[in-house]
Design a protein around this motif. Structure first.
Motif, PDB file in Angstrom:
ATOM      1  N   LEU A 124       0.852  -1.346  -0.038  1.00  0.00           N
ATOM      2  CA  LEU A 124      -0.083   0.112  -0.131  1.00  0.00           C
ATOM      3  C   LEU A 124       0.873   1.145  -0.063  1.00  0.00           C
ATOM      4  O   LEU A 124       0.565   2.370  -0.787  1.00  0.00           O
ATOM      5  CB  LEU A 124      -1.002  -0.243   1.275  1.00  0.00           C
ATOM      6  N   GLU A 128       0.915   5.076  -5.097  1.00  0.00           N
ATOM      7  CA  GLU A 128       0.613   6.440  -4.729  1.00  0.00           C
ATOM      8  C   GLU A 128      -0.779   6.887  -5.088  1.00  0.00           C
ATOM      9  O   GLU A 128      -1.718   6.041  -5.553  1.00  0.00           O
ATOM     10  CB  GLU A 128       1.425   7.484  -5.805  1.00  0.00           C
ATOM     11  N   THR A 130      -4.938   8.225  -3.522  1.00  0.00           N
ATOM     12  CA  THR A 130      -5.922   7.828  -2.671  1.00  0.00           C
ATOM     13  C   THR A 130      -6.764   6.748  -3.474  1.00  0.00           C
ATOM     14  O   THR A 130      -6.814   6.616  -4.478  1.00  0.00           O
ATOM     15  CB  THR A 130      -6.614   8.981  -2.040  1.00  0.00           C
ATOM     16  N   ASP A 152      -5.338   7.248   5.980  1.00  0.00           N
ATOM     17  CA  ASP A 152      -5.099   8.451   5.082  1.00  0.00           C
ATOM     18  C   ASP A 152      -5.329   8.291   3.629  1.00  0.00           C
ATOM     19  O   ASP A 152      -5.091   9.312   2.987  1.00  0.00           O
ATOM     20  CB  ASP A 152      -3.801   9.130   5.651  1.00  0.00           C
ATOM     21  N   ARG A 153      -5.292   7.146   3.202  1.00  0.00           N
ATOM     22  CA  ARG A 153      -5.311   6.745   1.886  1.00  0.00           C
ATOM     23  C   ARG A 153      -6.755   6.428   1.302  1.00  0.00           C
ATOM     24  O   ARG A 153      -6.924   6.135   0.065  1.00  0.00           O
ATOM     25  CB  ARG A 153      -4.549   5.435   1.590  1.00  0.00           C
TER      26      ARG A 153
END
Length: 219
Positions: A124, A128, A130, A152-153
């Motif tokens: 993960l 890069e 989201t 945060d992704r």
């Protein structure tokens, strides 16, 4: 927030069997037979249908799955994202990539899959951007670390999903339930606490196989 659920009841079982009766995709049936040989009961079908519906509900086009096994959940996510979407899958066993490629190629879905062999959390970190959905299905001892890496992704308006179970005794037998409680119950409880205390997410537990955590990112 609850740490353990047992939702194997007559109404749920009847619905699961109705899914089996009206869905006969050969590749899915083959994957489910493989799962049954490894000890997973028919309730896995309800999980697959649910994650597809949740992914479609947020218009998912980019999914990351931590812990993909032989590609069962990836099949449902690949259906959800459409031909222009991408599903990133992770597994530490290279043989599972081969098995998943066989199944999903025959289903016409492999071109949507990006497969990463190795540690799920490290994979993960190496990708890069989201995601519309991040799905956590790794070994339960790693749940808190996976949440910390994934939260945060997830894009605002996207979903963090987790196979959030301490196994049902009626579904898998008391021995498996008791072992899972003893070895991983604390990790699942910490994972759930971290989500409940994070103001960026609104969470609920969807009553599927064993308690699917669905957390919507709102900020």
């Amino acid at each position: 927030m609850v740490a353990a659920m047992d939702v194997v009841n007559p109404e749920v079982e009847a619905y699961m069997r109705s899914l089996l009766d009206r869905y006969d995709e050969p590749v899915v049936l083959e994957m489910e037979r493989a799962g049954a040989e490894r000890g997973f009961p028919i309730i896995e079908r309800l999980v697959g249908v649910t994650v597809e519906l949740l992914a479609r509900a947020v218009g998912a086009r980019r999914v990351f799955e931590l812990g993909s096994g032989y590609g069962y959940s990836a099949y449902w996510f690949a259906r959800a994202v459409g031909a222009a979407g991408e599903v990133h899958c992770t597994d530490g066993d290279p043989d599972n990539e081969r098995r998943a490629a066989g199944y999903l190629s025959r289903a016409g879905l492999w071109d949507r899959i990006n497969w990463h062999v190795g540690d799920a959390v490290a994979s993960l970190a190496a990708v890069e951007g989201t995601f519309d959905v991040v799905y956590n299905d790794i070994d339960k001892e790693g749940y808190p670390d996976a949440w910390r890496a994934a939260c945060d992704r997830v894009r605002i308006g996207g979903l963090y999903l987790c196979d959030n179970v301490i196994w049902s005794g009626r579904a898998f037998g008391a021995n498996i339930r008791d072992q899972d409680d003893r070895l991983t119950g604390a990790a699942v409880a910490e994972h759930n606490r971290l989500i409940a205390e994070d103001p960026r997410f609104v969470s609920s537990i969807v009553p599927t196989r064993d308690g699917l955590m669905a957390a919507l990112r709102v900020a």
